[in-house]
Design an enzyme around this catalytic site. Structure first.
Site, PDB file in Angstrom:
ATOM      1  N   VAL A   1       0.959  -2.243   5.339  1.00 52.40           N
ATOM      2  CA  VAL A   1       1.957  -2.020   4.959  1.00 52.40           C
ATOM      3  C   VAL A   1       1.428  -3.286   3.470  1.00 52.40           C
ATOM      4  O   VAL A   1       2.782  -3.288   1.874  1.00 52.40           O
ATOM      5  CB  VAL A   1       3.492  -2.872   4.338  1.00 52.40           C
ATOM      6  CG1 VAL A   1       3.565  -1.988   6.029  1.00 52.40           C
ATOM      7  CG2 VAL A   1       3.221  -4.228   5.078  1.00 52.40           C
ATOM      8  N   GLU A   2       0.170  -3.667   3.220  1.00 47.36           N
ATOM      9  CA  GLU A   2       0.258  -4.936   2.126  1.00 47.36           C
ATOM     10  C   GLU A   2      -1.214  -3.699   1.214  1.00 47.36           C
ATOM     11  O   GLU A   2      -0.546  -3.336   0.871  1.00 47.36           O
ATOM     12  CB  GLU A   2       0.527  -6.471   2.597  1.00 47.36           C
ATOM     13  CG  GLU A   2       1.471  -6.683   2.793  1.00 47.36           C
ATOM     14  CD  GLU A   2       1.508  -8.227   3.268  1.00 47.36           C
ATOM     15  OE1 GLU A   2       1.258  -9.170   2.945  1.00 47.36           O
ATOM     16  OE2 GLU A   2       2.091  -8.031   4.438  1.00 47.36           O
ATOM     17  N   MET A   3      -2.469  -5.029   1.354  1.00 46.92           N
ATOM     18  CA  MET A   3      -3.724  -3.802   1.220  1.00 46.92           C
ATOM     19  C   MET A   3      -4.607  -3.171   1.860  1.00 46.92           C
ATOM     20  O   MET A   3      -4.785  -2.922   1.269  1.00 46.92           O
ATOM     21  CB  MET A   3      -4.669  -5.647   0.356  1.00 46.92           C
ATOM     22  CG  MET A   3      -3.361  -6.134  -0.642  1.00 46.92           C
ATOM     23  SD  MET A   3      -4.103  -8.104  -0.317  1.00 46.92           S
ATOM     24  CE  MET A   3      -5.771  -8.031  -1.073  1.00 46.92           C
TER      25      MET A   3
ATOM     26  N   HIS B   1       0.756  -1.320   0.060  1.00 46.88           N
ATOM     27  CA  HIS B   1       0.060   0.035  -0.172  1.00 46.88           C
ATOM     28  C   HIS B   1       0.823   0.911   0.255  1.00 46.88           C
ATOM     29  O   HIS B   1       1.754   1.676   0.702  1.00 46.88           O
ATOM     30  CB  HIS B   1      -1.146   0.393   1.128  1.00 46.88           C
ATOM     31  CG  HIS B   1      -2.009   0.537   1.361  1.00 46.88           C
ATOM     32  ND1 HIS B   1      -3.019   1.254  -0.111  1.00 46.88           N
ATOM     33  CD2 HIS B   1      -2.150   1.507   2.305  1.00 46.88           C
ATOM     34  CE1 HIS B   1      -3.579   2.492   0.468  1.00 46.88           C
ATOM     35  NE2 HIS B   1      -3.012   2.950   1.956  1.00 46.88           N
TER      36      HIS B   1
END
Lengths: 329, 329
Positions: free
Chosen positions: A138-140, A96
């Site tokens: 920090v991902e989706m 993200h």
């Protein structure tokens, strides 16, 4: 969706066709060969999440669905990219708003064979793993409730969840999302690699150099941790690879003895899932072999040994799995 | 790569098979029907960039290649996502580090039929268009030289560029990158939609409501700009859609008369390429039809007209093109 519907029959057909090896052929390496197991066509299926065509199809859609990320453009397939060995081929995951995560993205190939998920084993199975990246900042970076609401807006997802979970009154929920993703992932296997064909009796399926590598792999003790059909014991071993200060499993358990421990990664398809190590700082397979010799086995492999083991590891690249780029609603 | 090699023969086979329509059938709408053209199976191919299997295969790889972005995770297919009508289904494009661009992502489907590329027409053809998003700071944010250096590192790309451009001594260059991407995009067409079958004589291929919509589309003058096989004149028309202050073509030419002008978008596959308008602020096809009536034609369409035109637009969704998720190096 037609192709998805064919996945299961094709797995079964292939299994019937290829488990009949060339029995009896010998090349003098039987004692070594017997230390290994070929990769089955499917991993163990949990009793509370049967593998059905409907769940595979739904899971395939969800795996490619970017609208369960807060930006609307990141899906599971962004980092677990089928074009890149179902991983991302960069040192550490980018998620993200371009944030860089702490660790290298593990491939989802054959992940159903692992007894622990994530580098630190914080989830025991794929059902537990599946929702983590959706919510991770920090991902989706998507709240699970928002993701479920978003899916509910689409009639097609209402239908597909109902098809996959016919007994559920309100089938679009976190449990079923996880189960569908886990089910799809359990179809992403790479059986019938050159090494599997070798184990089944085709002694010409791998080169003489690879056979020397197999010997070195056993004799030097690599096989102690990289064991079983997926070449991992799914246990945790302490290692501090170059450039990493990551405390690993300690961050999950808080046990002093778990500091710097990480789950043994699978070596299946290792040649196409570079770069290596928990921080992805190791670019080549040769370097990775040398580092593992030094850090885990206390040995300086000579160049020939490194080359032979590397040749052996290349034989673990299997046939990439069938899947469909779905037509999303 | 086997599937890619089959794309051209399959295009040719389909063309032969389906251009033979049911000639002679009549439904009383001939005068309207004759105002339209079916979508050809391939767009015009420029004389200086012939369409070859080798370029299609290379272009297919490059289209899915995230390592020509500075983050290493954004490829052409991130925003032109085959799972989402080769667009992104969000209002405005999300690119490097989560930056949000100014405009809605146009689909690449049938883009070879357009006489001008980008919303503002700043490039005349796909060769000109292809490199823009790689370099754009809010998209892939990669200097072209760095992208070319990155590709050169891979032996497989050295081979594939050499195969595609056998007469070039140093084939990995910006021109050839653009040509391969453009060539691949020219294979991403959606012929044989229900409306195309109708135009070829299958009078039952679309509903009576869609036929009423076709009549309204002609009688109200939509067809003045949305003309030709791709339903666009590829020219620039002034429009200020709700929420937009974008100056459009003026930003390219600096001509006062070009303020707020945008290239007419294709209506092919419009039902699967929502949301709409240059700023993507319009969610549904019904709203889009109403807004176009008001802004471009000065008319308040009644509900029945909106529904009929919408039904007509749904008949423009064709068969999604064959492509391969490539095995990247």
């Amino acid at each position: 969706m037609k192709m998805v519907r064919k996945i299961l029959p094709s797995i079964i057909a292939s299994a019937v066709f290829t488990t009949t090896g060339i029995a009896g052929a010998e090349d003098g390496f039987e004692d070594y060969r017997n230390r290994f197991e070929p990769l089955p066509y499917l991993p163990p299926i949990p009793t509370n999440n049967s593998l059905t065509e409907e769940k595979v199809e739904l899971g395939n859609m969800l795996f490619f669905e970017p609208r369960i990320s807060s930006s609307g453009v990141i899906s599971c397939a962004t980092c677990h990219n089928p074009a890149l060995g179902w991983a991302d081929r960069i040192p550490r995951a980018v998620g993200h708003e371009g944030q860089v995560g702490e660790r290298n993205t593990p491939t989802v190939l054959n992940s159903g064979f692992l007894g622990a998920q994530f580098w630190d084993g914080r989830e025991p199975d794929l059902e537990g793993q599946a929702l983590g990246p959706i919510e991770a900042e920090v991902e989706m970076a998507m709240a699970l409730e928002t993701a479920l609401d978003r899916l509910t807006e689409f009639e097609l997802y209402q239908e597909k969840f109902a098809d996959a979970y016919p007994d559920d009154e309100d089938p679009i929920n976190a449990d079923n999302l996880a189960k569908a993703l886990a089910t799809f992932q359990r179809t992403l296997n790479t059986p019938n690699s050159p090494f599997d064909r070798y184990l089944r009796g085709d002694i010409s399926a791998i080169s003489d150099q690879a056979k020397e590598g197999m010997v070195a792999f056993v004799d030097n003790g690599c096989i102690a941790c990289h064991s079983g059909p997926a070449f991992t014991d799914s246990r945790f071993h302490a290692i501090q690879v170059p450039g990493s200060t990551d405390l690993g499993r300690y961050l999950v358990t808080g046990e002093e003895s778990d500091k710097y421990r990480f789950r043994t990664p699978t070596l299946r398809n290792v040649a196409v899932t570079y770069p290596y190590m928990n921080n992805g700082a190791t670019e080549t397979l040769e370097e990775a072999v040398a580092i593992m010799g030094q850090e885990m086995l206390g040995r300086e492999f000579d160049e020939a040994t490194i080359d032979n083991i590397t040749a052996f590891l290349h034989t673990l690249t299997g046939k990439m799995p069938d899947f469909e780029v779905p037509a999303l609603p």
